[in-house]
Design a protein around this motif. Structure first.
Motif, mmCIF file in Angstrom:
data_model
loop_
_atom_site.group_PDB
_atom_site.id
_atom_site.type_symbol
_atom_site.label_atom_id
_atom_site.label_comp_id
_atom_site.label_asym_id
_atom_site.label_seq_id
_atom_site.Cartn_x
_atom_site.Cartn_y
_atom_site.Cartn_z
ATOM 1 N N ASP A 602 0.807 -1.223 0.000
ATOM 2 C CA ASP A 602 0.000 0.000 0.000
ATOM 3 C C ASP A 602 0.836 1.267 0.000
ATOM 4 N N ALA A 603 2.028 1.248 0.607
ATOM 5 C CA ALA A 603 2.847 2.458 0.721
ATOM 6 C C ALA A 603 4.315 2.059 0.827
ATOM 7 N N PHE A 604 5.186 2.971 0.414
ATOM 8 C CA PHE A 604 6.615 2.676 0.365
ATOM 9 C C PHE A 604 7.412 3.773 1.062
ATOM 10 N N ILE A 605 8.473 3.350 1.749
ATOM 11 C CA ILE A 605 9.490 4.276 2.264
ATOM 12 C C ILE A 605 10.805 3.922 1.577
ATOM 13 N N PHE A 606 11.240 4.771 0.679
ATOM 14 C CA PHE A 606 12.508 4.576 -0.016
ATOM 15 C C PHE A 606 13.612 5.198 0.836
ATOM 16 N N LEU A 659 10.431 9.455 0.531
ATOM 17 C CA LEU A 659 11.865 9.271 0.297
ATOM 18 C C LEU A 659 12.584 9.794 1.531
ATOM 19 N N ALA A 660 13.193 8.888 2.299
ATOM 20 C CA ALA A 660 13.848 9.251 3.556
ATOM 21 C C ALA A 660 15.355 9.311 3.337
ATOM 22 N N VAL A 661 15.927 10.500 3.491
ATOM 23 C CA VAL A 661 17.379 10.648 3.417
ATOM 24 C C VAL A 661 17.915 10.232 4.780
ATOM 25 N N ASN A 662 18.249 8.950 4.917
ATOM 26 C CA ASN A 662 18.727 8.423 6.187
ATOM 27 C C ASN A 662 20.182 8.845 6.409
ATOM 28 N N LYS A 663 20.669 8.645 7.636
ATOM 29 C CA LYS A 663 22.045 9.035 7.994
ATOM 30 C C LYS A 663 22.283 10.524 7.724
ATOM 31 N N SER A 664 21.230 11.323 7.838
ATOM 32 C CA SER A 664 21.373 12.755 7.571
ATOM 33 C C SER A 664 22.302 13.427 8.564
ATOM 34 N N PRO A 712 12.163 7.823 -7.106
ATOM 35 C CA PRO A 712 10.881 7.643 -6.395
ATOM 36 C C PRO A 712 9.980 8.858 -6.508
ATOM 37 N N PHE A 713 10.542 10.057 -6.402
ATOM 38 C CA PHE A 713 9.724 11.254 -6.535
ATOM 39 C C PHE A 713 9.193 11.397 -7.958
ATOM 40 N N ASP A 714 10.023 11.101 -8.938
ATOM 41 C CA ASP A 714 9.603 11.240 -10.334
ATOM 42 C C ASP A 714 8.512 10.245 -10.707
ATOM 43 N N ASP A 715 8.565 9.031 -10.140
ATOM 44 C CA ASP A 715 7.673 7.955 -10.581
ATOM 45 C C ASP A 715 6.389 7.845 -9.765
ATOM 46 N N CYS A 716 6.368 8.380 -8.569
ATOM 47 C CA CYS A 716 5.204 8.210 -7.688
ATOM 48 C C CYS A 716 4.344 9.471 -7.707
ATOM 49 N N ALA A 717 3.036 9.275 -7.811
ATOM 50 C CA ALA A 717 2.127 10.421 -7.830
ATOM 51 C C ALA A 717 2.250 11.235 -6.553
ATOM 52 N N CYS A 719 4.712 11.652 -3.319
ATOM 53 C CA CYS A 719 5.980 11.278 -2.698
ATOM 54 C C CYS A 719 6.519 12.456 -1.902
ATOM 55 N N SER A 720 6.622 12.297 -0.608
ATOM 56 C CA SER A 720 7.232 13.317 0.245
ATOM 57 C C SER A 720 8.706 12.986 0.440
ATOM 58 N N LEU A 721 9.492 13.974 0.855
ATOM 59 C CA LEU A 721 10.917 13.784 1.070
ATOM 60 C C LEU A 721 11.271 14.290 2.467
ATOM 61 N N HIS A 722 12.175 13.577 3.141
ATOM 62 C CA HIS A 722 12.455 13.876 4.541
ATOM 63 C C HIS A 722 13.928 13.645 4.866
ATOM 64 N N PHE A 723 14.443 14.468 5.790
ATOM 65 C CA PHE A 723 15.757 14.249 6.376
ATOM 66 C C PHE A 723 15.562 13.508 7.693
ATOM 67 N N VAL A 724 16.174 12.332 7.828
ATOM 68 C CA VAL A 724 16.031 11.545 9.047
ATOM 69 C C VAL A 724 17.394 10.977 9.432
ATOM 70 N N ALA A 725 17.507 10.579 10.683
ATOM 71 C CA ALA A 725 18.712 9.902 11.175
ATOM 72 C C ALA A 725 18.257 8.823 12.139
ATOM 73 N N ALA A 726 18.455 7.572 11.761
ATOM 74 C CA ALA A 726 17.982 6.471 12.598
ATOM 75 C C ALA A 726 18.825 6.307 13.851
#
Length: 770
Positions: A602-606, A659-664, A712-717, A719-726
């Motif tokens: 149903d949903a994806f986190i890239f 789209l999660a930019v991990n290790k930010s 992912p942003f180009d192909d998905c209707a 798609c949000s983008l985020h800076f994250v650090a796990a």
């Protein structure tokens, strides 16, 4: 130990110069002209204020070498531009600076005589995880200010950072030695003009910090220095992000009432309260009570304009903005000329807006041309728009029913089935297929026909499983938690990315934040989908991560099983099962049978890894250490998964994505990253803020990575983008030496919940939302 390189009070890192030892190298009538060196560096031909350390400096060690003197060691650190440098160093004695519990300060001499002061967190103080966080926050504030204003004349109003190392066994930060003495030592010696200069320069400092999004919080007579011509704020050891939650800090009268109580959001005008109190202190010779305008304020005509402006108001909202105060004081605002300066990311922000518009147009055109009726008697396509609308509006899934009584077994849906997330076939609830699973993994049939106690039936079903009837010969037998079939419309979430991008750590950090109540501020409640499986996941993944252990790589599988699941509900509504898939990067990139379940997700986190994606030289040492290489062709798992998912509107993937930019944390000092990673998530979901972060993240990636990473942003209707650090730091061996500090890890999940209609107050949409 006495250091001959320190001719003036070498053992005092915070009081190096006497008031009588002052210099006026420039015109003292210009409040903005404060470009004078703090201390002479080893190269007197250079101005060390604007050029703190040059890798080509003769004192900089280019190659490893033995210390030339028994009193000398080597010190390696990063500059504010994250250049890695190494100097010989000689230390003075340790002192405990006031207001910084656990931290030690000492003078140090770099190379052949560059004097600095070091603040470090000794091993004895690292048992308190909050102590490391405070030092980390200080470095982030100091670097943000240095990067923004380091080349400007007026930057001398700040403590100037030389370098830092937050990964050292004893993390530290280096500053230039400040000139001047604390204002407490100038009592009764300042004339009216000097008092006005001090207040004007403090207003300038607050204005500059506010523009950089920093609130200092420690402006007081003992932390502000004066050298006879210029002020200098102390190190930003108490700084917080503007807009973040106020934390109780400071005492009366110097800290504002709101800051002392820790109420509301931090505001640059908190520091203006301190400036007002200093103005009164300098003029009257005594501190005020700190609860509002002093009672004798009217007796001081030079403070009349400040009083009329509301500067002494106990509420930040009633004080003037820093720029307004500067105009009132007739102090030139050096940022006024920069208001129309070009945005370095304007090109890519415009590109983001244009792509959104094109996706929306393609979606709208396809919707207008789609005249085929929805075949209600056919098995629903898991990616069809009609299914999404049903999910949003609650059609046929029972989401509008009141919650079941705890004394009754949960209702079993009879009008429609649930799709098995593994084999993508519908499963009808059948009591004959109920089982429990013992410690050895054996499936034991569960017969509840003789049980007459409703509470016992409900408890048994809460922990039971339902066999999937579609297991084919040669396939792995699989089952679903019973609550997956007996609650609202399920939501499956898959984390996508190559091996070692941090998917497993990110998922564990997300579920750890949820376990700590991270969803409650957004009106959501969560319970385990299966209590035993959830306890196992918490024990083997979340607890190990929180204890600073690096998690093992996800092994390849022969069958895709979800890692954990939750029942998430808003208010008193019917809970919806949310299941998380975390497959090995190799499984996702091979386009094999293991990944066939992706067609029904149903949903994806890239999950994007900066080490693979970003063309930033500061990441090269980490790349070399980890053995990773940058890839201009993007993440092969992204491409494989996106190519496999069915397309709908306008040729776009209909499933919501993030789209999660991990290790930010590896790029946290980049302004675009620092703006978001340095602040906590808001207490409620703010769609405008989520869009701003997506726009900034897109522009940052477009500037520093190839276009393939934005697939992912180009192909998905949607798609949000985020800076994250796990984790908030790099592992050494199998541990994170300074603990784990997740940052904004719930942002991608909250965005998906908003798109899928699970977040109260956020309207789900069928079209473009990001």
């Amino acid at each position: 130990m006495t250091d001959p390189n320190h001719p003036i009070d070498p053992n005092d890192p915070v009081h190096p110069v006497h008031p009588s030892d002052v210099h006026h190298p420039i015109d003292p009538s210009d409040v903005n002209d404060v470009n004078h060196p703090d201390e002479p560096g080893p190269d007197s031909a250079r101005n060390p204020l604007n050029h703190p350390i040059d890798p080509h400096h003769p004192d900089h060690l280019r190659e490893p070498m033995s210390p030339p003197h028994p009193y000398y060691e080597e010190l390696e650190f990063l500059t504010h531009h994250e250049e890695q440098l190494r100097f010989t160093v000689r230390y003075g004695d340790d002192r405990r600076p006031p207001g910084r519990p656990g931290v030690l300060a000492r003078r140090a001499s770099l190379g052949t005589g560059w004097p600095v002061v070091q603040f470090r967190l000794p091993a004895s103080a690292q048992a308190d995880p909050h102590a490391y966080g405070l030092l980390e926050r200080e470095v982030e504030a100091a670097v943000a200010i240095e990067r923004r204003y380091g080349d400007e004349k007026f930057a001398a109003v700040f403590a100037r950072v030389v370098g830092f190392d937050l990964t050292a066994p004893e993390p530290f930060v280096l500053y230039r030695l400040p000139r001047g003495r604390p204002l407490t030592e100038w009592a009764g010696r300042l004339g009216p003009e000097e008092q006005e200069r001090i207040i004007g320069q403090l207003a300038l400092a607050v204005r500059l910090m506010g523009e950089a999004g920093v609130v200092h919080r420690a402006v007081a007579p003992d932390t502000v220095r004066w050298d006879g011509a210029h002020v200098r704020l102390c190190e930003p050891f108490a700084a917080v992000r503007a807009g973040g939650t106020r934390e109780p800090f400071g005492g009366a009268p110097w800290a504002s009432p709101e800051q002392r109580e820790g109420t509301g959001a931090a505001d640059p005008r908190d520091d203006l309260w301190s400036v007002a109190q200093l103005g009164y202190y300098l003029l009257s010779g005594r501190p005020s009570r700190g609860d509002g305008p002093p009672g004798d304020l009217a007796d001081y005509r030079r403070l009349a304009a400040l009083a009329q402006s509301g500067l002494f108001s106990p509420r930040a909202a009633e004080r003037p903005l820093p720029a307004d105060l500067m105009r009132l004081l007739n102090v030139r605002d050096p940022l006024a000329a920069a208001l129309g300066a070009a945005d370095p990311l304007a090109r890519w922000r415009a590109e983001y807006d244009a792509k959104l518009a094109r996706k929306q147009a393609a979606f709208d055109n396809d919707r207008r041309s789609d005249a085929e009726p929805y075949a209600s008697d056919a098995a629903p396509d898991p990616r069809s728009t009609r299914t999404i609308i049903d999910r949003i509006l609650g059609g046929g899934d029972g989401s509008g029913r009141p919650a079941a009584s705890p004394l009754e077994p949960p209702p079993v849906p009879s009008s429609r089935s649930r799709m098995c997330p593994h084999c993508l076939l519908p499963v009808e609830y059948d009591e004959r297929l109920l089982v429990t699973i013992d410690a050895k993994g054996n499936r034991i049939p569960l017969d509840l026909s003789a049980e007459r106690r409703p509470a016992h039936v409900a408890d048994a079903l809460r922990k039971a499983y339902h066999l999937c009837p579609h297991t084919m010969e040669g396939d792995e037998e699989h089952e679903l938690p019973v609550p997956y079939l007996t609650n609202g419309e399920p939501l499956s979430v898959a984390l996508v990315g190559s091996s070692s991008v941090g998917k497993t750590h990110l998922l564990a950090a997300m579920l750890g934040e949820i376990e700590l109540g991270g969803l409650a501020p957004y009106g959501l409640r969560s319970r385990p989908l299966n209590p035993e499986a959830h306890r196992t996941y918490l024990r083997e993944r979340v607890q190990n991560l929180q204890q600073g252990r690096q998690l093992g790589r996800t092994g390849q599988q022969t069958f895709a099983r979800f890692a954990d699941g939750l029942l998430v509900s808003a208010g008193g509504g019917t809970p919806r099962p949310v299941v998380f898939f975390d497959l090995a990067g190799e499984d996702l990139a091979q386009d094999g049978e293991v990944a066939r379940f992706l067609m029904g997700v149903d949903a994806f986190i890239f999950v994007l890894d900066p080490l693979r994606a970003l063309r930033l030289g500061s990441l090269d040492p980490v790349r070399e250490q980890s053995g990773l290489r940058r890839r201009d062709l993007g993440d092969e798992a992204f491409a494989t998964v996106l190519d496999r998912i069915p397309r709908q509107r306008g040729g776009l993937v209909a499933a919501p994505a993030a789209l999660a930019v991990n290790k930010s944390d590896l790029v946290r000092f980049e302004p675009s990253v620092d703006r978001w990673l340095g602040r906590a998530l808001p207490g409620r979901f703010d769609l405008a803020e989520a869009r701003d972060e997506s726009r900034d993240a897109y522009a940052f990636l477009a500037q520093h990575a190839s276009a393939a990473w934005l697939k992912p942003f180009d192909d998905c209707a949607n798609c949000s983008l985020h800076f994250v650090a796990a984790t908030g730091g790099q592992a050494r061996g199998d541990r994170f030496p300074h603990g784990v500090r997740p940052r904004r890890v719930l942002a991608p999940l909250l965005s998906l919940f908003a798109m899928c209609g699970l977040l109260p107050g956020a309207e789900p949409t069928e079209g473009i939302v990001r």
